[in-house]
Design a protein around this motif. Structure first.
Motif, PDB file in Angstrom:
ATOM      1  N   TRP A 238       0.834  -1.202   0.000  1.00 49.35           N
ATOM      2  CA  TRP A 238       0.000   0.000   0.000  1.00 49.35           C
ATOM      3  C   TRP A 238       0.865   1.246   0.000  1.00 49.35           C
TER       4      TRP A 238
ATOM      5  N   LEU B  62       1.363   4.248  -2.833  1.00 45.35           N
ATOM      6  CA  LEU B  62       1.172   5.654  -2.461  1.00 45.35           C
ATOM      7  C   LEU B  62       2.427   6.464  -2.810  1.00 45.35           C
TER       8      LEU B  62
ATOM      9  N   ALA C   3      -5.091   3.546  -1.973  1.00 42.24           N
ATOM     10  CA  ALA C   3      -3.801   4.233  -1.955  1.00 42.24           C
ATOM     11  C   ALA C   3      -3.697   5.191  -3.137  1.00 42.24           C
TER      12      ALA C   3
END
Lengths: 214, 221
Positions: free
Chosen positions: B4, B8, B96
């Motif tokens: 995740w 991001l 994300a």
């Protein structure tokens, strides 16, 4: 340091495909397809263009649902989520323009549960070490393919699904792919490769799609 | 969690590139807002009255900018295939991506809005509520956009269709957001629209990743 491709052994699940059928548009690609692959086996998929090699690989990857039949892996550790034991390398490399080769491999390694710190070693292993800090959009098709291969090493997974792995690779690169496949099978992994190039492996399974009956 | 954070961080890094659309949304917002006085003329009282609605509309359009590439670029490069093989659920990874999009569009937009409100002679007591309403409301816009982006991911020229799909869904957010700023400008309490706006964002937080993931999985079949 030992080369990444020969690190340890992998515990691959066995693959059992029963009665698989798939239609795309109005065309039946295959029907009643049975296939068993044990750990350590390599399967080469061949067949004329448009006979469903890529479709079969995407079915095995779980991206597509078959019209009939089943694709089972066993035994599987229960904590794995679907696809977590698979590597899929298709026509699109999964590299994002605007990032360097190193960043791309790092991201893919983290995404696929590998170790981002192995990215550098993995890139060196596939002969793309000097390209690490270049944005991937300036690389040639063959160089991109090498960078894409690096994730197979940065995130070790027992099953490799390779759709045309030799595309755009030079002679060295093709030898590299053969070496990686052989080493992976040796370690106990499963490889399914759709290609018409000879894989030159002593023990290999072969499946030709699109026979006269299809 | 590692996957995740990697997505991001990657999307934030991609947004920093020139022309990636991050700063473009902000500039677009600025231009829209500065065009309004040219269109209306020097009627300051009138401008001040429609400013809350116009600021919210501009923020909505600025958020739409670049949404069509949110998932499409990843789909074309085959990155979304890799998302499906990740250890983390696709829904979670899409969240994300939505967060990265909001951090580079919605967040700066919200922070700059009070300054632009000044240009539109908005009441001083409405400036902080304006920023607040955008902070709470723009995540809903990004998340609704995520659904649209997933639905149009395989269309080559999906940008226009995306806007047509997404804009009607943003009506509740727009109503509550603009109402909040209007109430604040009149010196009244704005708790109710703030709660409703927050509710929209929370609702979308649940619905959007699930529907977007379903749309992407279906697009593969």
């Amino acid at each position: 340091m030992a080369p990444l491709s020969t690190l340890g052994t992998v515990n691959a699940p066995a693959l059992a495909i029963r009665g698989l059928a798939m239609t795309r548009g109005y065309r039946t690609l295959f029907r009643d397809l049975d296939l068993d692959l044990a750990p350590g086996q390599v399967l080469q998929l061949t067949g004329p263009n448009g006979t469903g090699k890529s479709t079969l690989i995407r079915l095995v990857a779980g991206f597509l649902r078959p019209d009939a039949g089943s694709i089972r892996w066993s035994p599987l550790p229960e904590e794995l989520s679907p696809g977590e034991w698979l590597h899929y390398s298709g026509h699109h490399e999964g590299l994002r323009d605007g990032l360097t080769a190193h960043d791309n491999v790092c991201t893919l390694a983290s995404l696929l549960g590998g170790d981002p710190s192995r990215a550098e070693a993995a890139l060196a292993e596939v002969g793309a070490g000097p390209l690490a800090e270049l944005p991937v959009e300036v690389l040639s098709a063959g160089q991109r393919r090498r960078v894409a291969l690096a994730r197979l090493l940065a995130a070790p997974r027992p099953v490799w699904l390779l759709d045309e792995p030799f595309t755009a690779l030079d002679r060295d690169g093709q030898a590299l792919v053969r070496r990686l496949i052989a080493a992976h099978a040796e370690a106990g992994g499963i490889v399914i490769a759709a290609t018409h190039q000879p894989l030159d492996l002593p023990e290999m399974r072969h499946l030709a799609l699109g026979g006269p009956a299809a | 969690m590692k996957a995740w954070l990697a997505i991001l961080a990657r999307d934030l890094r991609l947004a920093r590139r020139v022309g990636a659309g991050a700063e473009l949304g902000l500039v677009f917002f600025l231009i829209l807002v500065s065009l309004l006085p040219f269109a209306i003329g020097a009627d300051q009282r009138f401008i001040s009255r429609i400013a809350p609605a116009f600021l919210w509309l501009s923020a909505l359009l600025a958020t739409l900018l670049g949404l069509d590439r949110l998932l499409q670029a990843d789909e074309e490069e085959g990155v979304l295939d890799q998302f499906l093989l990740a250890g983390a659920p696709l829904e979670w990874l899409l969240l994300a991506k939505a967060l990265a999009h909001w951090l580079v569009t919605g967040l700066p937009l919200s922070l700059v809005a009070p300054l632009l409100g000044l240009m539109l002679a908005i009441e001083p007591q409405a400036m902080i509520p304006l920023a607040l309403s955008l902070l709470v409301g723009t995540p809903a816009l990004t998340l609704i956009g995520l659904i649209g982006a997933a639905l149009t991911v395989s269309l080559k020229r999906g940008g226009l269709l995306l806007s047509v799909l997404v804009l009607p869904l943003t009506v509740p957010t727009l109503i509550f957001g603009a109402t909040l700023v209007k109430e604040a400008a009149l010196g009244r309490a704005f708790t109710t629209p703030l709660m409703l706006l927050g509710g929209m964002t929370l609702l979308m937080l649940v619905i959007a990743p699930v529907s977007a993931a379903a749309a992407l999985r279906h697009a593969r079949q």
